[in-house]
Enzyme design. Structure first.
Site, PDB file in Angstrom:
ATOM      1  N   GLU A  23       0.826  -1.215   0.000  1.00  0.00           N
ATOM      2  CA  GLU A  23       0.000   0.000   0.000  1.00  0.00           C
ATOM      3  C   GLU A  23       0.857   1.259   0.000  1.00  0.00           C
ATOM      4  O   GLU A  23       1.659   1.457   0.911  1.00  0.00           O
ATOM      5  CB  GLU A  23      -0.910  -0.009   1.246  1.00  0.00           C
ATOM      6  CG  GLU A  23      -1.923   1.121   1.245  1.00  0.00           C
ATOM      7  CD  GLU A  23      -2.847   1.102   2.457  1.00  0.00           C
ATOM      8  OE1 GLU A  23      -2.885   0.092   3.183  1.00  0.00           O
ATOM      9  OE2 GLU A  23      -3.543   2.105   2.669  1.00  0.00           O
TER      10      GLU A  23
ATOM     11  N   LYS B 181      -6.964  -0.666  12.015  1.00  0.00           N
ATOM     12  CA  LYS B 181      -6.376  -1.020  10.707  1.00  0.00           C
ATOM     13  C   LYS B 181      -5.171  -0.122  10.444  1.00  0.00           C
ATOM     14  O   LYS B 181      -4.141  -0.560   9.934  1.00  0.00           O
ATOM     15  CB  LYS B 181      -7.420  -0.883   9.593  1.00  0.00           C
ATOM     16  CG  LYS B 181      -7.016  -1.500   8.265  1.00  0.00           C
ATOM     17  CD  LYS B 181      -6.124  -0.635   7.397  1.00  0.00           C
ATOM     18  CE  LYS B 181      -5.771  -1.277   6.063  1.00  0.00           C
ATOM     19  NZ  LYS B 181      -4.897  -0.413   5.245  1.00  0.00           N
TER      20      LYS B 181
ATOM     21  N   ASP C 260       4.860 -14.327  11.677  1.00  0.00           N
ATOM     22  CA  ASP C 260       3.535 -14.835  11.311  1.00  0.00           C
ATOM     23  C   ASP C 260       2.497 -13.728  11.518  1.00  0.00           C
ATOM     24  O   ASP C 260       2.059 -13.463  12.639  1.00  0.00           O
ATOM     25  CB  ASP C 260       3.235 -16.054  12.199  1.00  0.00           C
ATOM     26  CG  ASP C 260       1.925 -16.736  11.853  1.00  0.00           C
ATOM     27  OD1 ASP C 260       1.026 -16.073  11.289  1.00  0.00           O
ATOM     28  OD2 ASP C 260       1.790 -17.927  12.159  1.00  0.00           O
TER      29      ASP C 260
ATOM     30  N   HIS D 147      -2.421  10.490   0.400  1.00  0.00           N
ATOM     31  CA  HIS D 147      -2.539   9.111  -0.080  1.00  0.00           C
ATOM     32  C   HIS D 147      -2.632   9.071  -1.602  1.00  0.00           C
ATOM     33  O   HIS D 147      -1.955   8.296  -2.250  1.00  0.00           O
ATOM     34  CB  HIS D 147      -3.785   8.480   0.541  1.00  0.00           C
ATOM     35  CG  HIS D 147      -3.888   7.020   0.311  1.00  0.00           C
ATOM     36  ND1 HIS D 147      -3.125   6.123   1.024  1.00  0.00           N
ATOM     37  CD2 HIS D 147      -4.619   6.294  -0.552  1.00  0.00           C
ATOM     38  CE1 HIS D 147      -3.405   4.900   0.611  1.00  0.00           C
ATOM     39  NE2 HIS D 147      -4.308   4.980  -0.343  1.00  0.00           N
TER      40      HIS D 147
HETATM   41  P1  NAD Z   1      10.366 -23.042  15.956  1.00  0.00           P
HETATM   42  O1  NAD Z   1       9.564 -24.265  15.811  1.00  0.00           O
HETATM   43  O2  NAD Z   1      11.401 -22.772  14.912  1.00  0.00           O
HETATM   44  O3  NAD Z   1      11.022 -23.074  17.416  1.00  0.00           O
HETATM   45  C1  NAD Z   1      12.051 -22.208  17.798  1.00  0.00           C
HETATM   46  C2  NAD Z   1      13.365 -22.961  17.818  1.00  0.00           C
HETATM   47  O4  NAD Z   1      14.427 -22.034  17.991  1.00  0.00           O
HETATM   48  C3  NAD Z   1      13.434 -23.971  18.970  1.00  0.00           C
HETATM   49  O5  NAD Z   1      14.015 -25.141  18.505  1.00  0.00           O
HETATM   50  C4  NAD Z   1      14.368 -23.276  19.970  1.00  0.00           C
HETATM   51  O6  NAD Z   1      15.044 -24.183  20.764  1.00  0.00           O
HETATM   52  C5  NAD Z   1      15.280 -22.516  19.003  1.00  0.00           C
HETATM   53  N1  NAD Z   1      15.966 -21.332  19.557  1.00  0.00           N
HETATM   54  C6  NAD Z   1      17.197 -20.933  19.218  1.00  0.00           C
HETATM   55  N2  NAD Z   1      17.541 -19.809  19.867  1.00  0.00           N
HETATM   56  C7  NAD Z   1      16.495 -19.468  20.620  1.00  0.00           C
HETATM   57  C8  NAD Z   1      16.219 -18.357  21.478  1.00  0.00           C
HETATM   58  N3  NAD Z   1      17.128 -17.404  21.728  1.00  0.00           N
HETATM   59  N4  NAD Z   1      15.007 -18.274  22.048  1.00  0.00           N
HETATM   60  C9  NAD Z   1      14.057 -19.221  21.800  1.00  0.00           C
HETATM   61  N5  NAD Z   1      14.272 -20.310  21.010  1.00  0.00           N
HETATM   62  C10 NAD Z   1      15.474 -20.420  20.406  1.00  0.00           C
HETATM   63  O7  NAD Z   1       9.457 -21.725  15.996  1.00  0.00           O
HETATM   64  P2  NAD Z   1       8.285 -21.298  16.979  1.00  0.00           P
HETATM   65  O8  NAD Z   1       8.588 -19.889  17.326  1.00  0.00           O
HETATM   66  O9  NAD Z   1       8.047 -22.251  18.083  1.00  0.00           O
HETATM   67  O10 NAD Z   1       7.002 -21.346  16.019  1.00  0.00           O
HETATM   68  C11 NAD Z   1       6.810 -20.373  15.044  1.00  0.00           C
HETATM   69  C12 NAD Z   1       6.221 -20.968  13.781  1.00  0.00           C
HETATM   70  O11 NAD Z   1       5.033 -21.689  14.081  1.00  0.00           O
HETATM   71  C13 NAD Z   1       5.833 -19.929  12.798  1.00  0.00           C
HETATM   72  O12 NAD Z   1       6.311 -20.305  11.518  1.00  0.00           O
HETATM   73  C14 NAD Z   1       4.301 -19.971  12.815  1.00  0.00           C
HETATM   74  O13 NAD Z   1       3.773 -19.549  11.582  1.00  0.00           O
HETATM   75  C15 NAD Z   1       4.035 -21.386  13.096  1.00  0.00           C
HETATM   76  N6  NAD Z   1       2.731 -21.787  13.657  1.00  0.00           N
HETATM   77  C16 NAD Z   1       1.807 -20.904  14.111  1.00  0.00           C
HETATM   78  C17 NAD Z   1       0.595 -21.340  14.648  1.00  0.00           C
HETATM   79  C18 NAD Z   1      -0.359 -20.319  15.198  1.00  0.00           C
HETATM   80  O14 NAD Z   1       0.001 -19.181  15.391  1.00  0.00           O
HETATM   81  N7  NAD Z   1      -1.621 -20.696  15.498  1.00  0.00           N
HETATM   82  C19 NAD Z   1       0.331 -22.698  14.716  1.00  0.00           C
HETATM   83  C20 NAD Z   1       1.296 -23.575  14.263  1.00  0.00           C
HETATM   84  C21 NAD Z   1       2.502 -23.135  13.751  1.00  0.00           C
END
Ligand code: NAD
Length: 446
Positions: A99, A279, A295, A393
């Protein structure tokens, strides 16, 4: 850009940080000049930077591995908000958005906010809620007591499911229960996800505890997943702006301030207005969320659920006049964003975006995103109570219309200027102006 406003610390390239994000005239520079400035300011190799920015960070092969049934890639512009000061830190905010005027508006409001010292923020611990939803819990009171009696064991079991997170200082922090009525019952495990958004981590925790929680409560675990109403992961932003900084062409700063306060009041009273108000906030929030590989559906869901938490849809940011006459802005919203995990690891543009943002943690990223949300809100309200939203805009939108009409190269700016000046930012006028421009040029060439 060498105008004294882009001073930077002389540090090792990897640590280089902006001393000032105040970059007058950045928008008027060419793309090549902006990239050259960026490379120098952040100690990046200009050719490498150019290659990433041209490619959009994602090769077709990477895209094919990212989601299913891939056919191609979908490009969007990547830009930087300038003039930002957040918690005393000078920073850019990376944005991906289609946008026109979102980047310009946020940069302009960030400049105005500097008059009051910029944005101040405060963030909660990065707690994600892992939810276990149960059916057939006959005695909710006893179920709640049983869960609390096992609290330590449940936390320990949750931690065993996410050892990598625990090694980084995160892990399960608390257990809560909620009686939903009719035998339906919820158990929440609060997981400190450190620098991750935490959806997968929380899902792992929810799944690992499902059976045990079911046994404790006498119910059946039906759903085991995080909650996107991330209300334990709030960020708050505060700004105070002296009225003079708000003055517009035809209005004093005090008049603009009062207009913004009144606009805020409308949003508090009217959900129809609050939705549009929010928004405007999400214009800024989503653009940075996308740029940093986060996300945006999760952030959107959380923001709107939080806005409706009191049973009526409310504004996430409100404005009032302080006793000293300053305009005071307050924003509060959940922001489940990460600097690790998810898409961040795989996407070179997301990594570049995080580098430009200069954030060291998920909490710092949330502070930046929420500040940009507030800047976007301020810009929209100021425009609404002064010139109206269309003037600024449409001038920027005119470029898109010129492009759609087939303008190329410098024709885009010329046609955009003509249709904006004529007050007719539409495809028909763009076509006729483009034809006229090409005729004039052919004639001039003969
Ligand atoms: P992820 O699965 O990649 O987990 C994070 C990883 O990073 C872990 O293995 C952790 O040990 C590691 N890590 C490394 N350094 C870290 C630090 N400093 N702090 C924390 N962890 C560290 O990611 P996530 O954040 O658990 O999940 C995010 C993903 O899940 C996104 O892609 C999202 O779109 C998706 N998702 C979202 C939903 C929802 O929002 N309803 C549902 C399912 C999946």
């Amino acid at each position: 850009m060498r105008d004294g406003s882009e001073r930077r610390e002389e540090r090792a390239p990897a640590e280089r940080r902006l001393l000032s994000s105040r970059l007058p005239g950045f928008h008027a520079r060419t793309l090549a000049e902006r990239r050259a400035w960026l490379a120098e300011a952040f100690g990046l190799d200009e050719a490498e930077l150019g290659a990433i920015l041209d490619e959009g960070g994602l090769s077709i092969q990477q895209a094919d591995k990212t989601i299913e049934n891939v056919l191609g890639r979908f490009a969007l512009p990547f830009a930087a908000v300038v003039n930002l000061r957040v918690d005393g830190r000078e920073t850019l905010a990376p944005m991906v958005v289609e946008e026109p005027s979102v980047v310009a508006a946020a940069s302009n409001a960030a400049r105005i906010a500097r008059a009051g010292g910029g944005f101040s923020t405060q963030t909660d611990e990065p707690l994600t809620i892992a939810q276990i939803l149960l059916q057939g819990v006959a005695d909710p009171e006893r179920a709640a007591e049983a869960v609390q009696a096992e609290r330590q064991e449940l936390l320990a079991e949750a931690d065993r499911a996410v050892p990598g997170l625990v090694a980084r200082g995160g892990g399960a922090r608390d257990v809560e229960t909620r009686d939903l009525g009719s035998g339906l019952f919820a158990v929440h495990v609060l997981v400190d996800c450190r620098d991750a958004m935490g959806a997968n981590l929380a899902n792992t925790v929810a799944e690992s505890l499902g059976d045990r929680v079911a046994a404790l409560t006498g119910g059946r675990a039906v759903l085991r997943i995080l909650s996107n109403l991330a209300d334990r992961r709030l960020v708050r932003v505060h700004v105070r702006i002296p009225p003079d900084a708000l003055a517009a062409e035809a209005q004093t700063g005090a008049v603009v301030r009062d207009g913004i306060v009144l606009a805020s009041r409308f949003a508090e009273l009217d959900p129809y207005r609050a939705a549009t108000h929010n928004k405007g906030i999400m214009n800024g929030v989503d653009a940075v969320v996308v740029a940093t590989g986060n996300d945006w559906r999760a952030v959107e869901a959380g923001a709107h659920a939080y806005a409706a938490r009191r049973g009526r849809y409310e504004p996430l940011c409100t404005w009032s006049a302080g006793p000293d006459g300053t305009l005071v802005g307050r924003l509060e919203m959940p922001l489940a964003v990460g600097t690790v995990g998810g898409a961040q690891r795989a996407h070179p543009m997301a990594r570049l975006a995080l580098r430009l943002a200069g954030v060291q943690s998920a909490r710092e990223l949330a502070s930046l995103i929420a500040s940009v949300g507030m800047a976007s809100n301020l810009a929209a309200l100021r425009a609404l109570v002064t010139d109206g939203i269309q003037r600024g805009h449409m001038a920027l939108h005119a470029r898109q219309v010129a492009l759609a009409a087939g303008a190329q190269g410098d024709e885009v700016e010329r046609v955009a200027r003509r249709i904006a000046a004529a007050g007719e930012v539409c495809l028909e006028r763009a076509h006729s102006e483009l034809e006229a421009l090409r005729r004039e040029r052919t004639t001039a060439g003969h």
